[in-house]
Design a protein around this motif. Structure first.
Motif, short mmCIF file in Angstrom:
data_model
loop_
_atom_site.label_atom_id
_atom_site.label_comp_id
_atom_site.label_asym_id
_atom_site.label_seq_id
_atom_site.Cartn_x
_atom_site.Cartn_y
_atom_site.Cartn_z
N PRO A 144 0.82 -1.22 0.00
CA PRO A 144 0.00 0.00 0.00
C PRO A 144 0.85 1.26 0.00
CG PRO A 144 0.07 -0.94 2.19
CD PRO A 144 0.88 -1.84 1.32
N MET A 145 0.22 2.40 0.18
CA MET A 145 0.93 3.68 0.13
C MET A 145 1.57 3.98 1.48
SD MET A 145 1.55 6.00 -2.10
CE MET A 145 1.85 7.75 -2.35
N PHE A 199 -0.33 -2.31 -8.05
CA PHE A 199 -1.25 -1.54 -7.20
C PHE A 199 -1.94 -2.48 -6.21
CE2 PHE A 199 -5.77 0.15 -6.99
CZ PHE A 199 -5.50 1.09 -6.02
N ARG A 258 -6.68 0.73 5.20
CA ARG A 258 -7.19 1.85 4.41
C ARG A 258 -8.61 2.17 4.87
NH1 ARG A 258 -8.53 3.37 -1.05
NH2 ARG A 258 -7.44 5.32 -1.46
N ASP A 317 -1.76 7.05 -5.60
CA ASP A 317 -1.08 5.88 -5.05
C ASP A 317 0.18 5.57 -5.86
OD1 ASP A 317 -2.07 3.33 -3.16
OD2 ASP A 317 -0.57 2.82 -4.68
N GLY A 351 2.10 8.24 -8.76
CA GLY A 351 2.87 8.03 -7.54
C GLY A 351 4.35 7.81 -7.83
N GLU A 385 -1.65 7.25 3.14
CA GLU A 385 -2.11 5.86 3.10
C GLU A 385 -3.63 5.73 3.02
OE1 GLU A 385 -1.25 3.79 6.74
OE2 GLU A 385 -1.02 1.86 5.75
N THR A 423 -7.84 7.59 2.74
CA THR A 423 -8.74 8.13 1.72
C THR A 423 -9.18 9.54 2.12
OG1 THR A 423 -10.93 7.67 2.64
CG2 THR A 423 -9.72 5.78 1.73
#
Ligand code: WTA
Length: 682
Positions: free
Chosen positions: A156-157, A179, A207, A321, A327, A346, A348
């Motif tokens: 993930p981010m 992704f 998330r 992302d 990203g 990370e 929303t």
């Protein structure tokens, strides 16, 4: 797309006025290495096109640190698909993004981690980043990962994702970030296609307060994949109970603890691939777009400085992302090549409330905010009240990416977020371009709401008449967008499929790179992007292939044939609508009837589930419409244009239907759409 219709639209575009960002707001002074006037842009643009060797040779030395100087700036042609930049030059991307800043300024902030849960936020300095990158690079090296090997990253981010990318680059290997929203099936396809021996992941992601079972998805994806020998697992949530396969799976914290804090970077050739990024095209299978080390990095650094007017002390908040190109280029390589700070988000925009973006900007005094219009549309609709609760006056530049930004949203962005005191940069580009293609330089090039404005240095943009295949000279023209000469950050190939690269981008209009987008050029030479002319659909800024979704739907037992289209959507830009003709109709003759009772509702659910499972939740169709037959030409080609019109409630504007094999299918499709879709929309 017809040239005549676009013409009228370009005429309308000619009436849009220039909007200049308030000059007093910009700190860049003439002669300090930034672009401060439209005239300066024009002069430099001209040089970059007329004498790219001198122009980019100078830029490459100014922006990048080389281990060995290049002997030739550029070679090869678009036609042959053998473009190379900075020939024989040698460098390392992680050195350029980390070491050189860590050496001079180790305590400077590199990454600002805004975690899903705000209590877990962290700051990582360039010095710390160097240590972490070296340790992960050491692990990979100890596992025998070598220059040219592809390492998949499914994370993930979080900062560790960027650490992993830089670690791969440090040892001259090639990263392929998948992704984290992709399903096990999509991950498997990508890992197999690139023959990855190593995957880097985390045990779980987080998330919007929800847990994402990343390691479990990796395990599912790796079922029956033979190439993968080792999996490095970062403990993101601290759940050390996830199943680990002995001899294959290793914990990041345990392995990095065995490594030294410094590992020298491996010298790479300018043209060695830095990364692959899989993207959707007009065929069913995703393609691994290959980017070079030097050309890509230069494009990332130059556009970040010149388009965004980013200074080393600035804080860039790219809300996209790292699993997508935005990203890669503007959360990692661009800002870090310049030694600036990048915010890694990370969560929303809606978690835990709609104030999240603004809280981040206030907290870190972000100077730059870069986001897809889809997020702005969401906030405009439901979260506007939150904005004024925060002090976001640190913002200087507001970027938009991934899809067109409508003029009214542009105005809203400018007023509500920018307080009429920021430059708005609508940046048009693609995974394949590596960095911005067409975008206004903040504070220097005046913007026009709805237009991405003018091409970046070295981007020799042309409009081609799709009917004749000829370039349309002068202004006030419309057609498809192409580029006439190579630019440094262009993709060099498609992994294991160079002929696909040639056929998709180079052979459509020989001598040109074809973008796949329709566009017009107005009287001021400004470009207006009109969307894809191929079977690519853009949902919430995510690029999806209709062919890939069709192929997935067709694997279901009940489906005879599927046709997928994109229709306009107020929130997501475009939305996916799938038409399916069914195979087994045992009880009733009319499938549209059948879809309305219980069992077809289940089929509908199954189909959605299938797409979510095979591709990912973001590719879910908004509607699945059962029809007796799909509209086809006599040669059997599905006429998606007809479906698009009907689903957009424009059945009265179907145009010429004479090429349809059976025009009688149209009324029954209209009826199915009315019954199954439009009535719900109202
Ligand atoms: C679309 C995302 C209009 C376009 C960076 C392109 C845009 C595709 C814009 C690439 C924009 C991207 N205005 N359309 N500012 N930016 N697009 O590869 O159709 O995910 O071809 O790269 O998005 O999507 P990709």
């Amino acid at each position: 797309m017809t040239t005549t219709k676009s013409h009228t639209e370009v005429h309308e575009a000619n009436n849009v006025e220039f909007r200049k960002a308030p000059e007093h707001f910009f700190k860049s002074q003439p002669g300090t290495g930034y672009i401060t006037s439209y005239e300066q842009y024009k002069t430099m643009y001209k040089q970059s096109i007329e004498d790219p060797e001198t122009f980019f040779g100078k830029m490459a030395n100014e922006f990048l640190d080389w281990d060995r100087p290049f002997t030739k700036v550029k070679s090869g042609t678009l036609e042959h698909g053998d473009v190379a930049w900075f020939v024989n030059g040698e460098l390392n991307a992680s050195y350029n993004c980390v070491d050189r800043h860590a050496l001079t300024n180790p305590d400077k902030t590199a990454l600002i981690y805004e975690a899903d849960d705000e209590k877990e936020n962290r700051i990582i300095t360039y010095g710390e980043l160097l240590r972490q990158v070296c340790k992960v690079a050491g692990v990979l090296k100890s596992w025998g990962v070598q220059k040219g090997d592809v390492v998949a990253i499914y994370m993930p981010m979080i900062p560790e994702t960027l650490v992993a990318m830089l670690a791969v680059a440090r040892i001259g290997a090639i990263h392929s970030v998948v992704f984290a929203g992709f399903s096990a099936g999509s991950l498997k396809d990508r890992v197999e296609n690139a023959g990855c021996k190593v995957i880097i992941t985390c045990e779980e992601g987080k998330r919007g307060g929800k847990v994402i079972h990343s390691k479990k998805i990796v395990d599912e994806g790796l079922h029956c994949v033979n190439s993968v020998e080792k999996v490095l697992v970062f403990a993101r949530t601290g759940n050390l109970e996830v199943p680990m396969q002995r001899g294959r799976d290793f914990w990041w914290h345990e392995e990095t603890a065995k490594q030294r804090a410094y590992l020298p970077p491996v010298t790479c050739n300018a043209e060695d691939p830095l990364f692959l990024l899989y993207t959707s095209g007009s065929t069913g299978t995703p393609k691994g777009v290959v980017h070079s080390t030097a050309g890509y990095l230069l494009g990332a650094a130059m556009t970040t400085r010149y388009i965004f007017d980013l200074h080393p002390e600035d804080v860039l908040f790219t809300a996209g992302d790292v699993g997508w190109i935005t990203g890669h280029t503007y959360a990692l390589y661009g800002p870090l090549a310049l030694g600036a700070a990048s915010i890694i988000f990370e969560s929303t925009p809606a978690y835990p409330d709609y104030g999240r973006y603004w809280r981040i900007i206030e907290r870190y005094r972000a100077t730059h905010f870069y986001v897809a219009p889809t997020a702005l549309r969401l906030i405009k609709r439901v979260g506007e009240a939150e904005i004024d609760k925060y002090d976001i006056s640190s913002l200087r530049v507001l970027g938009s990416v991934g899809e067109p930004i409508a003029p009214d949203l542009w105005e809203w962005y400018n007023e509500k977020i920018g307080k009429n005191n920021c430059a708005i940069c609508d940046t048009y580009w693609q995974t394949e371009s590596g960095s911005h293609f067409i975008a206004p330089m903040a504070g220097a090039v005046p913007a026009k709401p709805g237009s991405a404005s003018v091409p970046f240095f070295g981007v020799d943009a042309v409009i081609i008449d799709p009917v004749t295949g000829k370039e349309l000279e002068g202004n006030d023209v419309a057609g498809v967008l192409a580029v006439r000469s190579p630019w440094p950050s262009m993709a060099r190939s498609v992994w294991n499929n160079h002929s696909h690269y040639l056929n998709t981008y180079m052979n459509v209009y020989p001598g040109h790179y074809f973008t796949g987008d329709g566009a017009g050029r107005d009287n001021d030479g400004y470009y207006w992007i009109r969307g894809r002319v191929d079977d690519v659909v853009n949902v919430s800024g995510h690029r999806l292939s209709t062919a890939e979704i069709e192929a997935t739907l067709s694997t279901h037992d009940g489906v005879a044939e599927a046709a997928v289209i994109g229709i306009n959507d107020d929130l997501t830009g475009q939305a996916i609508v799938a038409f399916v003709s069914l195979k087994k109709i045992t009880h009733v003759d009319d499938p549209t009837e059948e879809m309305e009772d219980d069992s077809p509702e289940e089929l509908r659910r199954e189909l959605i589930f299938l797409v979510r499972g095979e591709i990912g939740p973001f590719a879910s169709p908004k509607a699945i419409i059962a029809v007796k037959d799909l509209p086809k030409t006599r040669s059997g080609k599905i006429m998606r244009r007809v479906l698009r019109k009907i689903a957009s409630n424009e059945a009265d504007q179907l145009g010429d239907l004479s090429t349809l094999a059976d025009p009688d299918v149209v009324p029954s499709i209209v009826e199915s759409v009315n019954k199954q879709f439009l009535k719900f929309k109202k």
